[in-house]
Structure formats: structure tokens, C-alpha cells
Write an enzyme that holds these catalytic residues in place. Structure first.
Site, PDB file in Angstrom:
ATOM      1  N   CYS A  68       0.838  -1.189   0.000  1.00 56.34           N
ATOM      2  CA  CYS A  68       0.000   0.000   0.000  1.00 56.34           C
ATOM      3  C   CYS A  68       0.875   1.240   0.000  1.00 56.34           C
ATOM      4  O   CYS A  68       2.039   1.190   0.389  1.00 56.34           O
ATOM      5  CB  CYS A  68      -0.863   0.020   1.252  1.00 56.34           C
TER       6      CYS A  68
ATOM      7  N   ARG B 298       4.273   0.334  -6.506  1.00 57.09           N
ATOM      8  CA  ARG B 298       4.250  -0.587  -5.366  1.00 57.09           C
ATOM      9  C   ARG B 298       3.167  -1.669  -5.532  1.00 57.09           C
ATOM     10  O   ARG B 298       3.172  -2.652  -4.801  1.00 57.09           O
ATOM     11  CB  ARG B 298       3.986   0.192  -4.063  1.00 57.09           C
TER      12      ARG B 298
ATOM     13  N   TRP C 111      -3.326  -2.456  -1.412  1.00 53.95           N
ATOM     14  CA  TRP C 111      -3.133  -3.820  -1.899  1.00 53.95           C
ATOM     15  C   TRP C 111      -3.836  -4.689  -0.870  1.00 53.95           C
ATOM     16  O   TRP C 111      -3.416  -4.759   0.279  1.00 53.95           O
ATOM     17  CB  TRP C 111      -1.638  -4.151  -1.978  1.00 53.95           C
TER      18      TRP C 111
ATOM     19  N   ASN D 232      -0.905   1.398   6.019  1.00 51.56           N
ATOM     20  CA  ASN D 232      -0.089   0.476   5.256  1.00 51.56           C
ATOM     21  C   ASN D 232       0.412  -0.578   6.236  1.00 51.56           C
ATOM     22  O   ASN D 232       0.829  -0.221   7.330  1.00 51.56           O
ATOM     23  CB  ASN D 232       1.083   1.282   4.654  1.00 51.56           C
TER      24      ASN D 232
ATOM     25  N   LYS E  54      27.118 -14.649   4.955  1.00 53.24           N
ATOM     26  CA  LYS E  54      27.005 -13.189   5.021  1.00 53.24           C
ATOM     27  C   LYS E  54      28.277 -12.594   5.616  1.00 53.24           C
ATOM     28  O   LYS E  54      28.791 -11.591   5.134  1.00 53.24           O
ATOM     29  CB  LYS E  54      25.821 -12.776   5.910  1.00 53.24           C
TER      30      LYS E  54
ATOM     31  N   GLU F 200      31.312 -12.916   3.139  1.00 52.99           N
ATOM     32  CA  GLU F 200      31.256 -12.107   1.912  1.00 52.99           C
ATOM     33  C   GLU F 200      31.374 -10.616   2.208  1.00 52.99           C
ATOM     34  O   GLU F 200      31.874  -9.859   1.379  1.00 52.99           O
ATOM     35  CB  GLU F 200      30.003 -12.412   1.085  1.00 52.99           C
TER      36      GLU F 200
ATOM     37  N   HIS G 174      31.795 -34.152  15.617  1.00 46.77           N
ATOM     38  CA  HIS G 174      32.347 -35.002  14.565  1.00 46.77           C
ATOM     39  C   HIS G 174      33.494 -34.326  13.827  1.00 46.77           C
ATOM     40  O   HIS G 174      33.788 -34.664  12.684  1.00 46.77           O
ATOM     41  CB  HIS G 174      31.233 -35.420  13.587  1.00 46.77           C
TER      42      HIS G 174
ATOM     43  N   LYS H  93      26.056  -8.642  -8.287  1.00 47.96           N
ATOM     44  CA  LYS H  93      24.671  -8.841  -7.847  1.00 47.96           C
ATOM     45  C   LYS H  93      23.983  -9.928  -8.670  1.00 47.96           C
ATOM     46  O   LYS H  93      23.172 -10.689  -8.155  1.00 47.96           O
ATOM     47  CB  LYS H  93      23.899  -7.520  -7.970  1.00 47.96           C
TER      48      LYS H  93
HETATM   49  C1  F6R Z   1      24.726 -13.725  -0.958  1.00 46.54           C
HETATM   50  C2  F6R Z   1      24.080 -13.597  -2.249  1.00 46.54           C
HETATM   51  C3  F6R Z   1      24.329 -14.651  -3.259  1.00 46.54           C
HETATM   52  C4  F6R Z   1      23.074 -14.895  -4.112  1.00 46.54           C
HETATM   53  C5  F6R Z   1      23.411 -15.882  -5.244  1.00 46.54           C
HETATM   54  C6  F6R Z   1      22.165 -16.223  -6.057  1.00 46.54           C
HETATM   55  O1  F6R Z   1      24.395 -12.676  -0.094  1.00 46.54           O
HETATM   56  O2  F6R Z   1      23.390 -12.645  -2.510  1.00 46.54           O
HETATM   57  O3  F6R Z   1      24.775 -15.827  -2.668  1.00 46.54           O
HETATM   58  O4  F6R Z   1      22.076 -15.401  -3.284  1.00 46.54           O
HETATM   59  O5  F6R Z   1      24.371 -15.335  -6.084  1.00 46.54           O
HETATM   60  O6  F6R Z   1      21.642 -15.103  -6.684  1.00 46.54           O
HETATM   61  P1  F6R Z   1      20.175 -15.102  -7.222  1.00 46.54           P
HETATM   62  O7  F6R Z   1      19.274 -15.187  -6.051  1.00 46.54           O
HETATM   63  O8  F6R Z   1      20.025 -13.792  -7.970  1.00 46.54           O
HETATM   64  O9  F6R Z   1      20.018 -16.286  -8.120  1.00 46.54           O
END
Ligand code: F6R
Length: 608
Positions: A2, A27, A74, A98, A484, A487, A503, A603
Site C-alpha cells: 500500500c 508498489r 493492496w 499500510n 554473510k 562475503e 564429529h 549482484k
Molecule cells: C549472498 C548472495 C548470493 C546470491 C546468489 C544467487 O548474499 O546474494 O549468494 O544469493 O548469487 O543469486 P540469485 O538469487 O540472484 O540467483
């Protein structure tokens, strides 16, 4: 999701409200409405469907007045009808909302017992009646809103105007974002900077729990404890909304904090919150009853969402699940039965290995279902069923809100599979849906540990290695925590099933090794506590993520604890993801790393 707008202006408010609502169309919504004050009297127009329907009604019956609120809805509680569209109104006020008021059923019963007559199916209407009832004893609307807000549970944002008060607009934020904008003798309210872009570039974002009292020349902010507070103004580049970080330092921080809203929005798409059942927003070209095996394949964080879902599919639908990282799956030549189901999970929908796995499964005659965040992506286009996550654009390279939205969608699909296979009763479904409805509020609650987490992060930032432990659905989350952390901060981290400790990995434990233990109160809680004892006995440094007092009750001295609210255990992984994400974020930030774009990462991984 919303959208909310509010205008306290000098000229006609209605055209400004419609203009701002147009900018919130992205949205998604299925009805819209506005309310204004004409000579102090409330007037409102609402319409089903798109904004053009509302605009057409306004042409026939213009709304006058210089103050007003508007909304794109929504549907969550109740169908997308005009009657359920916002604003909702009484003889005293109009309100737009919302998010989800979790305790609306109890409040509704209380109000009905007190003589209130409800005219819609929405949770929002309880807010209108509660404030109106409060105004019988407290005539000042500001005091009345201040008294009512603590009674509302969940993750939401609100905007109010009041009969006879043409210089007053009140906004409140709890879990869902809200900003105010400053004009020349005018003030505005909006769900995001984009809505307010035509009017101003000077904004204040409300902080979690804040509410604000606006007149044309002033803004008074109050925190959750109703204490007056100051909040800073900032300039925004709302034109470039997708690169706007709001009042966060990084996209990742913004995306972590968006989770109450986007998870709520995603769940609203998959649940019938009135009937308390799952209502998948697509037709299935197969019957879960006839599926013998589910194969899940994905990469990275998306794979870990799949690993979590394995527990749910097996528990609720008694459906055997096979899961693999897509880079292995695609070359493994797994025998896949014709007519069985393969599920692919991807934020971007473009990940090369996941796509190749999908094509392999298709060539084996499998039904292809995908859980994706980008509906126009290749994976979505090549799937026979697309289960969309409604997380919105994820800019930070490390996946956060897409992950928790994937979990929300997968939980709903697992419940639907359980019902179709008759392994889950209607009562069980109801109980699970009730638990899911509480998740956005619990996620908002979990973000409140941020200052404790940031302190822990400063210590953790000095570590060379970190171990994460969990059992059940906390095991994939332990893997996600380690992923997390490595990376973002480049600290070496490993996730283990807590039962695996003895183990092998227990050899690593010494007084330098921080061990982060995920301890939701689920069926394996006692066992996880025993594993914590094993770590403590070897001098390991324990950091507990669990309900307050977990370490103390176990007679352990933890180095630190991140306290979580008490909650049902089925979907606790969605809530526990928040401290896991925040910890990695704060360690990386403390170390001065590039949080949004960690080295060597992309990304969207469109190469093998
Ligand atoms: C970790 C991360 C990556 C993605 C992976 C898959 O924080 O973002 O491990 O999860 O590269 O990416 P998608 O989801 O776009 O297929």
C-alpha cells in the site's frame, strides 16, 4: 504494498494527492481513495481498481479543501472493493494505513462489544474506531492518537486527518516506512521520497516507532514512549528513487529495515488473512498430490532459502525433497521423474547455473516452478509457474530482504502442498497462517537489537575465524550467517549443524574462537543448549541469538547475547535472519569494508 500520502497545503489538496499516488503505483495496488476536509468537514472518494477510476470519480464530484490524505491499497484483510478501500472514516476522522494490525481481531471484538459498527472487512477500521472512541474522553486528537498507538501490534504506517481540524495531519510509523516533506507553508506525508518528489526535496524519515504531528508550519516528533524527540531534515534525490538510501548509510541497511514491510506485503499476496488460509496467487498446472519428489536447486543465499524450505515441505507436506546447489545439480545428471516438480529460487532470475539447472529439469519433463524477485527475468519467463517475491529492487550485493521474502513464499507453498496432500489439517493450516501473520511484527521487533549487535560486531571484527551453529531450520541459517559474514567482512566463517560439532569442528574450539549459536525455542532447543555446553567446556566464546536468559538458564556464561522475542518455532528462521544479517553488516562496517559492493562479487551472476 500500500502507499500513503498526506498534504497540508495552501491550494487544492485532491490533485496533489492523486499526483503523489501516481508515483506510488509501482508498489502495486488494487483500489485507491482520498479524503479531504471541505470547510472543516470530512469528504472522501474511493474507487476499486486503478487510479484512473478514482480520477474519473473526482472529475464528476471534485473534492475541495487544502488538507487531505490518500492511499493505494493492496488488499490484505478483505477483498479489493470500494468499501474496503482507504481512507476509512468515522464522524471524527479519516485514516490511511499500510501494513498489518496483527491484533485486529481482539480489538474488533472489544469495539463491537462497546457498540461500534464496522462497515468494512479491514484491519484498518479498528484504528479509526479506537481513536474515535478515545476522543470521547480525550478531545485533543493528538492525545487520542498518542493513547491508541501503543495498543496496535504489528508492522504498519498510518496517516490521519480530523473533522474540524484543517491544520492538523498525524503520521505514525511502526515497521513500515514513512517520511514527511517540508514546503513553503505546506507539509506532506508519504510512504517514500518518490511520492513527495513533485512537492519537495527536503524530508525527514520517521524512525522506528515514531509518530509525527504536522501543521502547515511545524512538525513535532514523538518516539514510541510518547516523548518529544528531534529528527533531522535531509535533502533527497527522489527523482533517482531507486538509488535513494533513505536515512540509511547503505542499501544493505535500508533493505534489512525494509523487511517488515516487504515480508508483510509478500505474505499478503499469498495468504487469505481473513479466512486464515493460504491462497496461492496462481493456478498450479499439477496437483501436489501427484508429486512424488521435489527437487530444489539454487545458488548462495537462495540455495539456503531452499534448504530451509526442505524442512517445511518434508514436515508439512510429507514430500521428499532433494536439494543441491545449482552448479552441482546441472552437471550431476540426476534422474528426474517425468511429471515431478523442480523448484528454482533466485532473486535476480538470471543466475546462470540456476537457469541451466532449470533447462535440464525441463528436458526431463519436470514441472518447473520458480521463486523469483524479478518477474521479467529469464528464469521467470522459462518457468511454468512463477511464485513472485515482492521484496522490491534489492541493490546491496548481499541478499537480505529477497532471502526473507523467499522464505515467506516457500512457507506458504509448503503449507499449500500440505493441504493438497492432506498431510496438514485445516486447523494446522490456520495455526501456521496465524504464525505467519505475526512475522512482520516480530521482524520489526528484531531490528531493535541493532545497537547491541553493533557493540558485539566491534569485538567480532577482531576475529580471524567465526563459527555459526544451529539445528533444524536454524542450520541453514547458520550457513547463511557464515556466508554473510565472509562475503561482507572477509573474515573466515563456517556454519555447522550443531549436532555435527563433535564429529570434527569441535577441534577448532579455543578461547579465540567466537561461536554464534542460534537457539530459537524449537523441538531441538535442549540439544542445541547441550552443544553450547560442549563449546563452553572447551573455553569457546559463545554468542547466543535466542530468547532472553537462554545462556543463564543453561548455567552458561555467554560472551554476549542478542535477545529475541518469544515466538512460535515453525517460521522462526525468518525472524532470526535479521540479527544474522545485522551482525554481518555491522562487522563489515566496523572494519571499513564496502558493505554494498563487497570485493569480487556481483549482484547478478550470469556466468558459470
Ligand atoms: C549472498 C548472495 C548470493 C546470491 C546468489 C544467487 O548474499 O546474494 O549468494 O544469493 O548469487 O543469486 P540469485 O538469487 O540472484 O540467483
Amino acid at each position: 504494498m500500500c502507499g500513503i500520502v498526506g498534504v497540508l497545503g495552501q491550494g487544492a489538496a485532491a490533485p496533489m494527492l492523486v499526483d503523489a499516488l501516481r508515483r506510488l503505483e509501482y508498489r502495486g495496488y488494487d483500489s485507491a481513495g482520498i479524503a479531504t476536509l471541505e470547510n472543516g468537514n470530512l469528504a472522501r472518494i474511493r474507487a476499486e481498481g486503478k487510479l484512473r477510476n478514482l480520477a474519473a470519480k473526482l472529475l464528476e464530484e471534485p473534492l475541495r479543501g487544502t488538507i487531505g490524505i490518500g492511499h493505494t491499497r493492496w488488499a490484505t484483510h478483505g477483498r479489493p472493493t470500494e468499501n474496503n478501500a482507504h481512507p476509512h472514516a468515522t464522524d471524527k476522522l479519516a485514516v490511511v494505513h499500510n501494513g498489518i494490525i496483527e491484533n485486529f481481531r481482539e480489538l474488533r471484538e472489544e469495539l463491537i462489544a462497546d457498540g461500534c459498527v464496522f462497515v468494512s472487512e479491514t484491519d484498518t477500521e479498528v484504528v479509526a474506531h479506537l481513536v474515535t472512541r478515545q476522543m470521547r474522553t480525550m478531545t485533543d486528537p493528538v492525545e487520542a492518537v498518542g493513547a491508541v498507538l501503543p495498543r496496535l501490534h504489528g508492522a504498519f504506517a498510518l496517516g490521519f486527518i480530523f473533522e474540524g481540524q484543517d491544520n492538523l495531519l498525524i503520521g505514525a510509523r511502526r515497521g513500515a516506512p514513512l517520511a514527511i516533506g517540508y514546503g513553503e507553508g505546506e507539509m506532506y506525508l508519504g510512504s517514500d521520497a518518490l511520492a513527495l518528489a513533485p512537492f519537495t526535496d527536503t524530508l525527514t524519515y520517521l524512525e522506528e516507532g515514531d509518530w509525527v504531528v504536522l501543521t502547515r508550519n511545524s512538525a513535532e516528533f514523538y518516539n514510541e514512549a510518547n516523548q518529544q524527540v528531534t529528527r533531522k531534515k535531509q535533502k533527497t534525490q527522489a527523482g533517482a528513487f531507486l538509488v535513494d538510501k533513505g536515512n540509511h548509510r547503505h542499501f544493505m541497511a535500508k533493505e534489512i529495515h525494509e523487511q517488515p514491510e516487504v515480508i508483510g506485503h509478500t505474505l499478503a499476496h499469498y495468504l487469505d488473512m481473513v479466512a486464515l488460509k493460504v491462497s496461492l496467487p496462481f493456478e498450479l498446472p499439477f496437483d501436489f498430490k501427484n508429486i512424488n519428489r521435489l527437487s530444489i536447486s539454487a545458488c548462495g543465499t537462495a540455495y539456503l532459502a531452499g534448504l530451509t524450505a526442505k524442512y517445511w515441505f518434508e514436515r508439512y507436506a510429507r514430500l521428499p525433497v532433494e536439494i543441491d546447489v545449482a552448479s552441482e545439480f546441472r552437471y550431476r545428471e540426476a534422474p528426474l521423474g517425468k511429471g515431478d516438480l523442480s523448484l528454482f529460487i533466485s532473486q535476480s532470475g538470471e543466475t546462470a547455473d540456476t537457469l541451466a539447472s532449470l533447462r535440464y529439469a525441463k528436458s526431463c519433463g519436470q514441472h518447473i516452478m520458480s521463486v523469483v524477485n524479478v518477474p521479467t527475468s529469464t528464469i521467470a519467463r522459462e518457468s511454468s509457474v512463477v511464485a513472485a517475491t515482492l521484496a522490491g529492487p534489492e541493490i546491496g550485493v548481499a541478499s537480505t530482504k529477497a532471502f526473507t521474502c523467499q522464505l515467506a513464499v516457500l512457507a506458504c507453498i509448503a503449507i499449500a502442498a500440505g493441504r493438497a496432500r492432506e498431510t496438514l489439517s485445516e486447523t494446522e493450516e490456520r495455526r501456521l497462517v496465524e504464525e505467519l501473520i505475526l512475522i512482520p511484527g516480530l521482524v520489526a521487533e528484531a531490528t531493535k537489537s541493532e545497537s547491541v549487535i553493533s557493540e558485539i560486531a566491534h569485538v567480532l571484527a577482531k576475529s580471524r575465524d567465526v563459527l555459526y551453529l544451529g539445528r533444524g531450520t536454524s542450520y541453514p541459517l547458520a550457513l547463511e550467517g557464515a556466508l554473510k559474514l565472509k562475503e561482507l567482512s572477509y573474515i573466515h566463517a563456517e556454519g555447522y549443524a550443531a549436532g555435527e560439532l563433535k564429529h570434527g569442528p569441535i577441534a577448532l574450539i579455543d578461547e579465540d574462537m567466537p561461536v554464534i549459536v542460534l537457539t530459537p525455542k524449537d523441538s531441538t532447543f535442549e540439544k542445541t543448549v547441550s552443544n553450547m555446553q560442549e563449546v563452553a567446556a572447551r573455553g569457546g566464546r559463545i554468542i547466543v541469538i535466542g530468547e532472553a536468559g537462554t545462556a543463564f538458564d543453561a548455567g552458561l556464561k555467554a560472551e554476549a547475547s542478542i535477545d529475541m522475542a518469544s515466538m512460535a518455532s515453525d517460521f522462526s528462521a525468518i525472524v532470526y535472519a535479521v540479527p544474522v544479517q545485522l551482525l554481518a553488516y555491522h562487522v563489515a562496517f566496523a572494519m571499513g569494508k564496502d558493505v554494498d559492493q563487497p570485493r569480487n562479487l556481483a549482484k547478478s551472476v550470469t556466468v558459470e
